[in-house]
Design a protein around this motif. Structure first.
Motif, mmCIF file in Angstrom:
data_model
loop_
_atom_site.group_PDB
_atom_site.id
_atom_site.type_symbol
_atom_site.label_atom_id
_atom_site.label_comp_id
_atom_site.label_asym_id
_atom_site.label_seq_id
_atom_site.Cartn_x
_atom_site.Cartn_y
_atom_site.Cartn_z
ATOM 1 N N GLU A 144 4.147 9.740 -9.468
ATOM 2 C CA GLU A 144 3.496 10.037 -10.747
ATOM 3 C C GLU A 144 3.054 11.493 -10.800
ATOM 4 O OE1 GLU A 144 0.214 7.455 -12.142
ATOM 5 O OE2 GLU A 144 1.854 5.992 -12.091
ATOM 6 N N GLU A 145 2.519 11.932 -9.661
ATOM 7 C CA GLU A 145 2.068 13.329 -9.596
ATOM 8 C C GLU A 145 3.248 14.281 -9.805
ATOM 9 O OE1 GLU A 145 -0.816 15.719 -6.581
ATOM 10 O OE2 GLU A 145 -1.076 13.648 -7.183
ATOM 11 N N THR A 146 4.369 13.960 -9.111
ATOM 12 C CA THR A 146 5.567 14.807 -9.278
ATOM 13 C C THR A 146 5.985 14.824 -10.741
ATOM 14 O OG1 THR A 146 6.213 13.933 -7.148
ATOM 15 C CG2 THR A 146 7.859 15.235 -8.316
ATOM 16 N N ASN A 147 5.949 13.603 -11.348
ATOM 17 C CA ASN A 147 6.334 13.518 -12.765
ATOM 18 C C ASN A 147 5.463 14.401 -13.628
ATOM 19 O OD1 ASN A 147 8.470 11.919 -12.534
ATOM 20 N ND2 ASN A 147 7.449 10.011 -13.159
ATOM 21 N N ARG A 148 4.141 14.324 -13.310
ATOM 22 C CA ARG A 148 3.225 15.151 -14.115
ATOM 23 C C ARG A 148 3.591 16.626 -13.965
ATOM 24 N NH1 ARG A 148 -0.752 11.400 -12.995
ATOM 25 N NH2 ARG A 148 -1.414 12.446 -11.095
ATOM 26 N N ASP A 179 0.841 -1.214 0.000
ATOM 27 C CA ASP A 179 0.000 0.000 0.000
ATOM 28 C C ASP A 179 0.869 1.254 0.000
ATOM 29 O OD1 ASP A 179 -2.132 -1.597 -0.042
ATOM 30 O OD2 ASP A 179 -2.724 -1.304 2.074
ATOM 31 N N GLU A 180 1.912 1.160 0.872
ATOM 32 C CA GLU A 180 2.796 2.331 0.976
ATOM 33 C C GLU A 180 3.478 2.598 -0.369
ATOM 34 O OE1 GLU A 180 6.363 3.911 3.880
ATOM 35 O OE2 GLU A 180 5.488 1.928 4.163
ATOM 36 N N LEU A 181 3.888 1.477 -1.002
ATOM 37 C CA LEU A 181 4.549 1.589 -2.308
ATOM 38 C C LEU A 181 3.624 2.229 -3.335
ATOM 39 C CD1 LEU A 181 6.722 -1.515 -3.060
ATOM 40 C CD2 LEU A 181 7.086 0.792 -3.930
ATOM 41 N N LEU A 182 2.341 1.740 -3.320
ATOM 42 C CA LEU A 182 1.354 2.286 -4.261
ATOM 43 C C LEU A 182 1.205 3.784 -4.036
ATOM 44 C CD1 LEU A 182 -1.457 -0.414 -4.427
ATOM 45 C CD2 LEU A 182 0.115 0.302 -6.225
ATOM 46 N N HIS A 183 1.143 4.119 -2.751
ATOM 47 C CA HIS A 183 0.982 5.521 -2.397
ATOM 48 C C HIS A 183 2.177 6.343 -2.908
ATOM 49 C CE1 HIS A 183 -0.105 8.997 -0.054
ATOM 50 N NE2 HIS A 183 1.096 8.999 0.515
ATOM 51 N N LEU A 184 3.392 5.780 -2.664
ATOM 52 C CA LEU A 184 4.605 6.461 -3.113
ATOM 53 C C LEU A 184 4.599 6.621 -4.629
ATOM 54 C CD1 LEU A 184 7.487 4.994 -0.939
ATOM 55 C CD2 LEU A 184 6.697 7.365 -1.048
ATOM 56 N N ASN A 185 4.179 5.533 -5.311
ATOM 57 C CA ASN A 185 4.127 5.581 -6.776
ATOM 58 C C ASN A 185 3.207 6.688 -7.258
ATOM 59 O OD1 ASN A 185 5.924 3.849 -7.757
ATOM 60 N ND2 ASN A 185 4.533 2.100 -7.948
ATOM 61 N N ALA A 186 2.028 6.758 -6.574
ATOM 62 C CA ALA A 186 1.062 7.782 -6.968
ATOM 63 C C ALA A 186 1.686 9.167 -6.806
ATOM 64 C CB ALA A 186 -0.196 7.656 -6.115
#
Ligand code: ADP
Length: 567
Positions: A168-172, A158-165
């Motif tokens: 992704e936002e930072t990337n955007r 879950d934490e990983l998913l959260h980090l990924n999200a």
């Protein structure tokens, strides 16, 4: 057992049931020594992995403090070392260190802190009192641990998913920033491109304006020449002794008219020359220059202009092998010398030349009035005459014209001057001109495979080689008739350029020899000569395709000659 730390618990793996006990004891010892839940599971799992392969072994749990606090588990069995020991490999991934020594396996795991002897004693007693559980109990503990581990894994995921999200936002964000920057850059680029286009347009306008000015100057001067020449002609007619006699006053006045008209014509001619040079309508007539003759002629014609207190010193020039336009070169030098003589009351006006690498430098020096520093850059501007300086006639066009001609010859004209002391004008010329390379302007060039140039003058051979650039694939050179004939027979050139006057045999000899040899008789020969052709009998030149004076030898002429060879 001192080397293995203070013992806490010892047990023997008598049967398979003891593997569960060992697992349970491992977890309990780890807990008693302060290891975290996860580490307790690691130790317990390592114990059950080892235990399966070490039935009959004695296992000792101990706490050691050197070099760092750690848990030591020693599994002693005579069987150790003889087996595949898969469990040892699995335990190796769970513990810090697992070593197999003779007849024992030693496993270690770091402890979070030093364990004091009292606590060890306490753990020893507690463990001695507690009874081992059944296999089923241990299984349920194990299941609970598995569930906890799974929950932990889920939490990590879950934490990983959260980090990924978040990533992704930072990337955007970064992408948005990047796009914005690219757009800004694009806009700036468009601005720069527009600016350049405007600059191009401006310079095109300037060029057009300049061309219009040159055209205007050329037209006006041309139009002015006709009436001025008419005035000169008419006054000459009136002053002619064969015309009606005039009173002495009339003669005097007509003389003045004639003088002014001649002056006016000279100035109009200056204008016309400059306009022609500016509009690029002067095409240099390249050829080898006899500097000694040029200097001699200038010395002879200009000496009468020197004031009695001024000495004109024209040095002997070096044999430089210069290729240039004699007429234009003479015009520049005459211009500089005339100025020097005009603005020098006493002392010397001198001219000397020397070669520097691949350039010829000609300096004209004087001990005249010099040019004020503020005016030095301006004397090369059209119509500029030094203010306050003695009025000596002229148009202010001489120096700009000379500089234009110098540029046209691939050279440069520079000046240094000391007011009251004198001036030095230096003309720097390439010994060999860089002939036009832009073949586009010349249209498609005619082609020949091999050309032979026979001339004793290396400068003339070099000039022809340059003129044949892009036209002949290969240019052979011969300095005399004999080697010329040898090359002609050996290489069968497509065309021959032949000089007439050469030491060791005139070009006419080669013409006759070629005509007598059937293999080479058909090769077209262009005679290029500085000699007077009338010195030769017509039949001596009968085999030449055409005869050309050296002054006529231009790129255009060579292109036309070779183009005329095509069947
Ligand atoms: P012109 O001689 O027809 O006036 P030029 O362009 O040849 O025009 O020269 C421009 C001006 O530069 C001259 O009027 C003169 O003031 C100055 N000048 C040129 N040559 C010299 C020189 N050797 N010594 C002093 N002044 C010179």
């Amino acid at each position: 057992m001192t080397g293995d730390g203070a013992p806490i618990l010892r047990m023997v793996l008598a049967g398979e049931h003891d593997v569960f006990v060992l697992r349970q004891r491992g977890r309990e010892v780890a807990a008693a020594l302060g290891l975290e839940h996860q580490d307790q599971v690691r130790v317990a799992t390592a114990m059950s992995e080892i235990g399966r392969e070490a039935l009959g072994a004695e296992v000792t749990f101990a706490a050691a403090s050197e070099p760092r606090p750690h848990l030591v588990i020693v599994v002693s069995s005579a069987a150790v070392g003889n087996q595949a020991l898969e469990g040892v490999r699995a335990a190796g991934r769970l513990m810090d260190e697992v070593r197999v020594e003779d007849e024992r396996i030693v496993l270690t795991r770091r402890l979070p802190a030093q364990v004091d002897p009292e606590r060890i004693e306490q753990a020893r007693n507690d463990l001695a009192r507690s009874t081992p559980t059944t296999a089923l109990d241990e299984l349920s503990v194990q299941n609970r641990q598995l569930v906890t581990a799974l929950e932990e894994v889920q939490a990590h995921r879950d934490e990983l998913l959260h980090l990924n999200a978040e990533l992704e936002e930072t990337n955007r964000g970064v992408m948005a920033l990047y796009t914005q920057l690219s757009e800004e850059l694009e806009q700036t680029n468009q601005g720069v491109v527009a600016l350049y286009a405007e600059l191009d347009e401006r310079s095109a306008q300037l060029r057009e304006a300049n061309e219009a000015k040159s055209r205007f100057l050329a037209n006006v001067s041309h139009e002015l020449r006709a009436p001025v020449t008419a005035i000169i002609g008419l006054t000459r007619l009136l002053l002619d002794p064969r015309s009606e006699p005039l009173t002495s006053e009339q003669t005097h006045q007509l003389g003045l008219v004639q003088g002014s008209a001649a002056d006016l014509l000279a100035r109009v001619n200056d204008l016309l020359d400059l306009a022609k040079a500016e509009s690029g309508r002067i095409e240099p007539n390249w050829g080898p220059i006899d500097l000694v003759a040029v200097f001699g002629q200038l010395r002879g014609t200009l000496r009468p202009l020197a004031r009695p207190e001024v000495q004109l010193d024209v040095d002997e020039p070096p044999a430089a092998g210069l290729i240039c336009d004699e007429l234009l070169l003479t015009q520049i030098l005459r211009n500089l010398l005339t100025n020097a003589l005009k603005f020098t009351d006493r002392g010397t006006v001198g001219m000397g030349a020397w070669v520097d690498a691949d350039r010829l430098l000609i300096a004209v020096t004087d001990t005249g009035i010099g040019i004020p520093f503020a005016e030095q850059a301006r004397v090369f501007e059209e119509f500029h005459q030094v203010r306050g300086a003695r009025q000596a006639g002229g148009t202010g066009l001489g120096l700009p014209y000379a500089r234009r001609l110098a540029a046209l010859l691939g050279g440069a004209l520079t000046m240094v001057s000391e007011p009251g002391e004198g001036s030095t004008f230096t003309l720097s010329l390439p010994l060999r001109p860089a002939l036009p390379e832009d073949a586009q302007d010349e249209g498609p060039l005619p082609q020949v495979e091999r050309a032979l140039v026979v001339d004793d003058d290396p400068a003339a051979r070099h000039l022809l080689r340059q003129l044949l650039a892009g036209i002949a694939d290969e240019v052979y050179e011969a300095a005399d008739v004999r080697s010329g004939l040898a090359i002609a027979v050996r290489e069968r050139p497509s065309v021959i350029f032949l000089d007439l006057r050469m030491p060791g045999g005139d070009g006419t000899v080669l013409l006759a020899d070629l005509a007598a040899l059937p293999d080479v008789a058909g090769i077209p020969v262009f005679v290029v000569t500085a000699a007077d052709v009338s010195d030769f009998a017509p039949q001596e030149l009968a085999h030449a395709r055409s005869v050309l004076a050296k002054e006529q030898l231009t790129r255009r002429a060579v292109v036309d000659l070779v183009a005329g060879l095509r069947p």
